[in-house]
Design a protein around this motif. Structure first.
Motif, PDB file in Angstrom:
ATOM      1  N   UNK A 194       0.815  -1.204   0.000  1.00  0.00           N
ATOM      2  CA  UNK A 194       0.000   0.000   0.000  1.00  0.00           C
ATOM      3  C   UNK A 194       0.854   1.261   0.000  1.00  0.00           C
ATOM      4  N   UNK A 195       2.140   1.126   0.324  1.00  0.00           N
ATOM      5  CA  UNK A 195       3.032   2.288   0.349  1.00  0.00           C
ATOM      6  C   UNK A 195       3.746   2.515  -0.978  1.00  0.00           C
ATOM      7  N   UNK A 196       3.680   1.543  -1.890  1.00  0.00           N
ATOM      8  CA  UNK A 196       4.381   1.665  -3.165  1.00  0.00           C
ATOM      9  C   UNK A 196       3.590   2.596  -4.073  1.00  0.00           C
ATOM     10  N   UNK A 197       4.217   3.634  -4.620  1.00  0.00           N
ATOM     11  CA  UNK A 197       3.495   4.508  -5.543  1.00  0.00           C
ATOM     12  C   UNK A 197       2.962   3.729  -6.738  1.00  0.00           C
ATOM     13  N   UNK A 198       1.983   4.305  -7.410  1.00  0.00           N
ATOM     14  CA  UNK A 198       1.399   3.635  -8.579  1.00  0.00           C
ATOM     15  C   UNK A 198       2.483   3.222  -9.561  1.00  0.00           C
ATOM     16  N   UNK A 199       3.308   4.164  -9.964  1.00  0.00           N
ATOM     17  CA  UNK A 199       4.493   3.884 -10.760  1.00  0.00           C
ATOM     18  C   UNK A 199       5.663   4.617 -10.088  1.00  0.00           C
ATOM     19  N   UNK A 200       6.504   3.906  -9.350  1.00  0.00           N
ATOM     20  CA  UNK A 200       7.674   4.564  -8.752  1.00  0.00           C
ATOM     21  C   UNK A 200       8.505   5.230  -9.841  1.00  0.00           C
ATOM     22  N   UNK A 201       8.687   6.524  -9.717  1.00  0.00           N
ATOM     23  CA  UNK A 201       9.415   7.285 -10.737  1.00  0.00           C
ATOM     24  C   UNK A 201      10.285   8.299 -10.006  1.00  0.00           C
ATOM     25  N   UNK A 202      11.595   8.165 -10.137  1.00  0.00           N
ATOM     26  CA  UNK A 202      12.477   9.045  -9.393  1.00  0.00           C
ATOM     27  C   UNK A 202      13.916   8.886  -9.790  1.00  0.00           C
ATOM     28  N   UNK A 203      14.795   8.825  -8.788  1.00  0.00           N
ATOM     29  CA  UNK A 203      16.224   8.822  -9.086  1.00  0.00           C
ATOM     30  C   UNK A 203      17.008   8.396  -7.865  1.00  0.00           C
ATOM     31  N   UNK A 204      18.263   8.057  -8.108  1.00  0.00           N
ATOM     32  CA  UNK A 204      19.244   7.954  -7.032  1.00  0.00           C
ATOM     33  C   UNK A 204      19.698   9.375  -6.720  1.00  0.00           C
ATOM     34  N   UNK A 205      19.586   9.786  -5.469  1.00  0.00           N
ATOM     35  CA  UNK A 205      19.877  11.187  -5.148  1.00  0.00           C
ATOM     36  C   UNK A 205      21.176  11.364  -4.356  1.00  0.00           C
ATOM     37  N   UNK A 206      21.211  10.917  -3.114  1.00  0.00           N
ATOM     38  CA  UNK A 206      22.332  11.297  -2.244  1.00  0.00           C
ATOM     39  C   UNK A 206      23.403  10.220  -2.224  1.00  0.00           C
ATOM     40  N   UNK A 207      24.605  10.623  -2.636  1.00  0.00           N
ATOM     41  CA  UNK A 207      25.802   9.798  -2.499  1.00  0.00           C
ATOM     42  C   UNK A 207      26.856  10.718  -1.901  1.00  0.00           C
ATOM     43  N   UNK A 208      26.916  10.698  -0.600  1.00  0.00           N
ATOM     44  CA  UNK A 208      27.801  11.619   0.090  1.00  0.00           C
ATOM     45  C   UNK A 208      29.142  11.707  -0.639  1.00  0.00           C
ATOM     46  N   UNK A 209      29.581  12.858  -1.049  1.00  0.00           N
ATOM     47  CA  UNK A 209      29.157  14.186  -0.611  1.00  0.00           C
ATOM     48  C   UNK A 209      28.408  14.954  -1.698  1.00  0.00           C
ATOM     49  N   UNK A 210      27.663  14.295  -2.541  1.00  0.00           N
ATOM     50  CA  UNK A 210      26.876  14.922  -3.589  1.00  0.00           C
ATOM     51  C   UNK A 210      25.407  14.558  -3.405  1.00  0.00           C
ATOM     52  N   UNK A 211      24.491  15.485  -3.727  1.00  0.00           N
ATOM     53  CA  UNK A 211      24.675  16.915  -4.045  1.00  0.00           C
ATOM     54  C   UNK A 211      25.009  17.734  -2.798  1.00  0.00           C
ATOM     55  N   UNK A 212      25.375  19.016  -2.979  1.00  0.00           N
ATOM     56  CA  UNK A 212      25.730  19.853  -1.835  1.00  0.00           C
ATOM     57  C   UNK A 212      24.558  20.023  -0.875  1.00  0.00           C
ATOM     58  N   UNK A 213      24.862  20.063   0.406  1.00  0.00           N
ATOM     59  CA  UNK A 213      23.835  20.127   1.434  1.00  0.00           C
ATOM     60  C   UNK A 213      22.916  21.339   1.280  1.00  0.00           C
ATOM     61  N   UNK A 214      23.485  22.470   0.877  1.00  0.00           N
ATOM     62  CA  UNK A 214      22.680  23.687   0.780  1.00  0.00           C
ATOM     63  C   UNK A 214      21.597  23.599  -0.290  1.00  0.00           C
TER      64      UNK A 214
END
Length: 704
Positions: free
Chosen positions: A4-24
């Motif tokens: 029930x928590x899975x979006x209809x079609x999961x659509x996104x990306x790999x985001x955080x791989x320390x130290x990218x992107x910048x924290x700000x």
């Protein structure tokens, strides 16, 4: 599994791989992602950056990712990266460093895909320390337990991704701890040294400690055992990760993604997509056209392989290219259009190809590019500073479309079973690795991919059919079945006898159990199934391109091996150029067989010759089957999906020109009656039985 928590079609990306992107930029990036219709991020939770000192964890950056996801309505997949080893652990457990076949220990390095230390950079998913060492396993297990304890119940948590890009390097692990595990594995398999001696033909082991892993790849039973042990060992470690996480969070979703690498790297690198998928609820693939090649057949192959391995489970394009790849060795010398510079239309074509092949989720392998390291600037749909680009706008359009309520029924429909199954036999690939790795190591891959492409280029949907799954198919093509266990040969024989149609290329089951050549060929009693006996055989793949045979009025180029026949109940259907018998048809029980004495898939892979393409069309016609969908224009691809809401036709134009084609459905699907169009506007249209598609676009239409 919390479906029930899975979006209809999961659509996104790999985001955080320390130290990218910048924290700000994080807060702005999450807001942008939510506005653009993205609903899922995956982050690398790396042991080497979180456990700063033994038992001392720094969760701050990761807590912020989870909280931002909850605030912006995104779900999070936690990618555990226990193979990134803390520097203190590399020192503390120096005795447990993984060792290559040549005796060199793995080193701890800066990552290629993350600008932090702790990576072995060995081309696989194993770290610099051996998980066969109890101390290392205990330390890594403590990290996983702390990780699962911290984020259990977090409102942003969707689940865990275990073993990033499931595979391991071909030349590890030869550490003392792995050797000890190998000897224990052999004891369980053989029981005593005398039994092992008879199986291996090595008679002077006085103690189990005398046994060493094979120091060179060679076609002997010990080589098969080493391949099997490595698979059991590394996949056992995968199961241990899952069990450790579930001991804390028993209801969490577990996912994994491979590299759709079962062809050709199941044996050498452990890319057993079927085994990996069996352990998780959702499976996926990393598939990057810049690295693999941007040919349409390759992009469909990756998704088709992953769908087959998932065996009905949901599968995602877990890492899809969204931006350029400039300087990596896989792209040097290739054209810009060969995936090196991703344009918005590429994003559309790649995504729609994966959807057409059955994927129900898409993640870009970078939300925005890394700012440092050798992969700087690579793969991101968004710009270096996180701002929107035409590529991200295309991804946003698809994300919002796929998650619209009116598309729920569309994505509930699944691809129909293929017109034909392509047989995948693990032992055939393993033996080929041992037999040919120094001579013609590409023969297996060329035969398998060539057969897939031969059907693909005729618009025939070929599914990858694992030998354990053949009962789901009525027609099978065996492209490179040079080794079969007696059990698998008997299974195939029974399947034919019960009514199956089997087409096989040369030397089916030539090598039997433990790799021994059968004195009667075809081996294991398959001579009766095919109605032939071997006349002569030639194992000369280096000059296999000289082989020619006739079939269906065409002179076809062979490849790989040559096996000629004498009739033993079968019927002649073709001869080699020198007059020897090449193709034999037979009936066995209620089934039919066709045996072809070379590997025309190799010939087609290498030359793209029209005669070889026609060969695959002709042998499919021989089966008497009618393909699901036929297009008059081979530049486009069509797939049919079926579900409770009826049938859906997907048509993809991967070219840079507008294409048009007539569409014909197999009679069993009824008359083509286009209904509601789900994707495709403007110049994309279907009128009657004709479809017109703009460059690098698709049409998705419900059939009434």
């Amino acid at each position: 599994m919390p479906t029930d928590k899975v979006p209809q079609i999961p659509f996104g990306a790999v985001y955080f791989r320390k130290s990218n992107p910048p924290r700000e930029d994080w807060q702005r990036d999450y807001r942008t992602a939510a506005e653009d219709g993205l609903n899922i991020f995956r982050h690398w939770f790396m042991w080497s950056v979180i456990e700063r000192r033994p038992g001392v964890y720094d969760w701050d950056d990761y807590d912020r990712q989870m909280d931002l996801a909850a605030e912006n309505g995104l779900k999070t997949i936690i990618a555990e990266l226990t193979h990134t080893v803390p520097d203190w652990a590399y020192r503390k457990f120096a005795h447990a460093r993984q060792v290559r076949m040549d005796g060199r220990p793995l080193t701890s390095n800066m990552g290629v895909s993350a600008a932090v230390g702790g990576f072995a950079n060995n081309g696989g998913g194993a770290g610099a320390l051996s998980m066969n060492c109890p101390e290392v396993k205990e330390a890594a297990g403590a990290f996983l337990t702390a990780l699962a304890t911290r984020y259990k119940g977090h409102p942003a948590l969707l689940g865990y991704d275990v073993w990033n890009e499931v595979n391991y390097a071909a030349d590890v692990d030869y550490s003392s701890h792995a050797k000890a595990a190998y000897r224990e594995w052999l004891q369980r398999k053989y029981g005593d040294l005398e039994t092992l001696a008879q199986a291996w033909h090595r008679y002077s082991y006085a103690e189990w400690e005398d046994i060493e892993p094979p120091a060179e790849i060679a076609p002997y039973p010990e080589g098969l055992d080493w391949i099997e042990f490595r698979r059991d060992n590394f996949y056992g470690q995968m199961q241990w990760r899952i069990d450790t996480i579930r001991a804390v969070d028993p209801d969490c979703l577990i996912a994994a993604h491979g590299i759709a690498g079962a062809i050709p790297n199941m044996a050498a690198n452990g890319c057993d997509d079927w085994l990996a998928a069996s352990k998780v609820e959702i499976y996926g693939m990393t598939w990057v056209p810049a690295r693999k090649g941007n040919q349409p057949w390759r992009n469909f192959y990756g998704a088709d392989m992953t769908r087959a391995a998932a065996r009905g489970k949901p599968f995602w394009h877990a890492e899809r290219q969204g931006g350029p790849l400039w300087l990596q060795p896989q792209v040097l010398g290739r054209d810009k259009e060969d995936g090196r510079v991703a344009e918005p239309e590429d994003i559309r074509a790649w995504t729609m190809t994966s959807f057409a092949a059955g994927a129900t989720g898409v993640l870009n392998l970078r939300w925005r590019p890394l700012l440092d390291g050798p992969l700087f600037g690579a793969f991101g749909s968004y710009a270096m500073d996180g701002s929107r680009t035409p590529r991200s706008e295309m991804a946003s359009t698809i994300a919002k479309w796929a998650n619209a309520p009116e598309q729920k029924e569309l994505f509930a429909a699944r691809p129909v079973k293929g017109d034909i199954g392509l047989l995948v036999v693990p032992e055939a690939q393993a033996w080929d690795l041992l037999l040919n790795h120094r001579h013609c190591p590409e023969t297996y891959a060329e035969a398998m991919w060539g057969a897939y492409r031969g059907f693909f280029d005729n618009g025939i949907q070929a599914d990858w059919a694992h030998v354990d799954d053949i009962d789901a198919y009525d027609t099978i093509y065996a492209a490179y079945p040079i080794m079969l266990t007696a059990a698998h040969a008997e299974r195939l024989a029974r399947w034919v006898e019960a009514g199956g149609t089997l087409i096989s290329e040369a030397c089916i089951g030539y090598f039997g159990d433990r790799g021994q050549v059968g004195v009667v060929q075809p081996n294991h009693g398959l001579d009766r199934v095919f109605g032939v006996r071997e006349h002569e055989v030639e194992f000369m793949p280096d000059i296999g391109d000289r082989i020619r045979f006739t079939y269906g009025g065409h002179t076809v180029t062979g490849g790989g091996f040559l096996q000629s026949y004498t009739l033993a109940g079968g019927t002649e259907r073709g001869r080699f150029a020198d007059g020897r018998l090449a193709v034999v048809e037979h009936t066995h029980g209620r089934g039919r067989t066709l045996l072809v004495g070379t590997h025309p898939g190799v010939g087609y892979f290498k030359t793209s010759g029209e005669a070889n393409r026609s060969y695959f069309c002709e042998i499919f016609a021989w089966t008497g089957k009618e393909q699901h969908v036929r297009l008059s224009n081979g530049a486009m691809q069509a797939r049919l999906h079926d579900g409770e809401g009826g049938k859906v036709l997907w048509v993809v134009n991967p070219t840079r020109e507008t294409q048009r084609s007539t569409v014909t459905l197999a009679g069993r699907h009824g008359t083509l009656r286009p209904g509601e169009s789900h994707w495709g506007a403007g110049t994309a249209r279907i009128t009657g039985d004709e479809v017109v598609l703009p460059p690098r676009d698709a049409l998705v239409v419900r059939l009434t």
